[in-house]
Design a protein around this motif. Structure first.
Motif, PDB file in Angstrom:
ATOM      1  N   GLU A   1       0.653  -1.379  -0.134  1.00  0.00           N
ATOM      2  CA  GLU A   1       0.277   0.102  -0.062  1.00  0.00           C
ATOM      3  C   GLU A   1       0.556   1.286  -0.138  1.00  0.00           C
ATOM      4  N   ALA A   2       2.298   1.310   0.141  1.00  0.00           N
ATOM      5  CA  ALA A   2       3.143   2.353  -0.114  1.00  0.00           C
ATOM      6  C   ALA A   2       3.393   2.531  -1.536  1.00  0.00           C
ATOM      7  N   VAL A   3       3.706   1.110  -2.357  1.00  0.00           N
ATOM      8  CA  VAL A   3       4.189   1.148  -3.552  1.00  0.00           C
ATOM      9  C   VAL A   3       3.094   1.459  -4.631  1.00  0.00           C
ATOM     10  N   VAL A   4       1.950   1.032  -4.406  1.00  0.00           N
ATOM     11  CA  VAL A   4       0.838   1.065  -5.208  1.00  0.00           C
ATOM     12  C   VAL A   4       0.601   2.643  -5.469  1.00  0.00           C
ATOM     13  N   PRO A   5       0.173   3.496  -4.484  1.00  0.00           N
ATOM     14  CA  PRO A   5       0.007   4.860  -4.673  1.00  0.00           C
ATOM     15  C   PRO A   5       1.102   5.591  -5.549  1.00  0.00           C
ATOM     16  N   VAL A   6       2.523   5.126  -5.141  1.00  0.00           N
ATOM     17  CA  VAL A   6       3.248   5.753  -6.083  1.00  0.00           C
ATOM     18  C   VAL A   6       3.275   5.370  -7.690  1.00  0.00           C
ATOM     19  N   LEU A   7       2.986   4.152  -7.874  1.00  0.00           N
ATOM     20  CA  LEU A   7       2.760   3.754  -9.449  1.00  0.00           C
ATOM     21  C   LEU A   7       1.780   4.272 -10.169  1.00  0.00           C
ATOM     22  N   HIS A   8       0.521   4.669  -9.188  1.00  0.00           N
ATOM     23  CA  HIS A   8      -0.790   5.252  -9.689  1.00  0.00           C
ATOM     24  C   HIS A   8      -0.535   6.724 -10.073  1.00  0.00           C
ATOM     25  N   PHE A   9       0.323   7.573  -9.004  1.00  0.00           N
ATOM     26  CA  PHE A   9       0.793   8.959  -9.239  1.00  0.00           C
ATOM     27  C   PHE A   9       1.525   8.968 -10.523  1.00  0.00           C
ATOM     28  N   LEU A  10       2.248   8.251 -10.957  1.00  0.00           N
ATOM     29  CA  LEU A  10       3.120   8.384 -12.118  1.00  0.00           C
ATOM     30  C   LEU A  10       2.333   8.539 -13.442  1.00  0.00           C
ATOM     31  N   GLU A  11       2.835   9.320 -14.266  1.00  0.00           N
ATOM     32  CA  GLU A  11       2.145   9.699 -15.645  1.00  0.00           C
ATOM     33  C   GLU A  11       2.467   8.376 -16.365  1.00  0.00           C
ATOM     34  N   PRO A  12       1.331   7.649 -17.108  1.00  0.00           N
ATOM     35  CA  PRO A  12       1.552   6.584 -17.775  1.00  0.00           C
ATOM     36  C   PRO A  12       2.327   6.685 -19.051  1.00  0.00           C
ATOM     37  N   ARG A  13       2.159   7.760 -19.624  1.00  0.00           N
ATOM     38  CA  ARG A  13       2.896   7.998 -20.910  1.00  0.00           C
ATOM     39  C   ARG A  13       4.361   8.188 -20.625  1.00  0.00           C
ATOM     40  N   ARG A  14       4.583   8.686 -19.750  1.00  0.00           N
ATOM     41  CA  ARG A  14       6.375   8.880 -19.444  1.00  0.00           C
ATOM     42  C   ARG A  14       6.659   7.797 -18.743  1.00  0.00           C
ATOM     43  N   PHE A  15       6.053   6.829 -17.962  1.00  0.00           N
ATOM     44  CA  PHE A  15       6.230   5.672 -17.031  1.00  0.00           C
ATOM     45  C   PHE A  15       5.486   4.515 -17.529  1.00  0.00           C
ATOM     46  N   PRO A  16       5.358   4.082 -18.727  1.00  0.00           N
ATOM     47  CA  PRO A  16       4.470   2.839 -19.160  1.00  0.00           C
ATOM     48  C   PRO A  16       4.709   1.659 -18.331  1.00  0.00           C
ATOM     49  N   ARG A  17       5.887   1.191 -18.166  1.00  0.00           N
ATOM     50  CA  ARG A  17       6.035  -0.058 -17.464  1.00  0.00           C
ATOM     51  C   ARG A  17       5.851   0.163 -15.941  1.00  0.00           C
TER      52      ARG A  17
END
Length: 147
Positions: free
Chosen positions: A96-112
């Protein structure tokens, strides 16, 4: 007219326009969920619901493995259950700490990263949905995944 369905193009535009807000809502939700669990009761394996939830899927093992009186399963299954219960609270907080960081990232810049966040979220809710009764909260998992 206002009551007619949206065209596929219009629907994509609406979804695209809302995507960032939905991602941020999910990120805030998961962060808050983890933040409120950062307490001594949740982190203690004897009191935490995390260990219980994470151990319960072992019920799906065949009875001759789950209730083995001798052999490898007789020692491995209880040891596995204890290990899962002991690490469940910490694992949940890390997730629950990693998931928010991954959702905050812009998908076009960080697709993986975006894809990994999606897969991690879906896997998390799949496990929640597969938890056997009485702790099964599959409606929560399915409802959250559709968002």
């Amino acid at each position: 007219s206002w009551s007619s369905p949206l065209s596929a193009e219009d629907e994509r535009a609406v979804v695209g326009g809302c995507a960032r807000t939905v991602r941020w809502q999910l990120a805030i939700f998961y962060f808050a969920s983890g933040f409120w669990k950062a307490n001594t009761s949740f982190l203690h394996p004897s009191y935490s619901c995390a260990g219980l939830f994470m151990v319960q899927p072992l019920e799906y093992l065949p009875d001759d493995v789950l209730f083995a009186a001798s052999g490898l399963a007789a020692s491995a299954v209880p040891a596995l259950a204890r290990a899962i219960a002991a690490t469940g609270p910490a694992f949940t907080l890390v997730l629950e700490a990693v998931v928010p960081v991954l959702h905050f990232l812009e998908p076009r810049r960080f697709p993986r990263c975006a894809l990994f966040g999606l897969v991690l979220t879906l896997a998390f809710h799949l496990v929640i949905g597969l938890t056997p009764p009485p702790s099964n909260v599959s409606t929560y998992g399915v409802t959250t995944c559709t968002r």
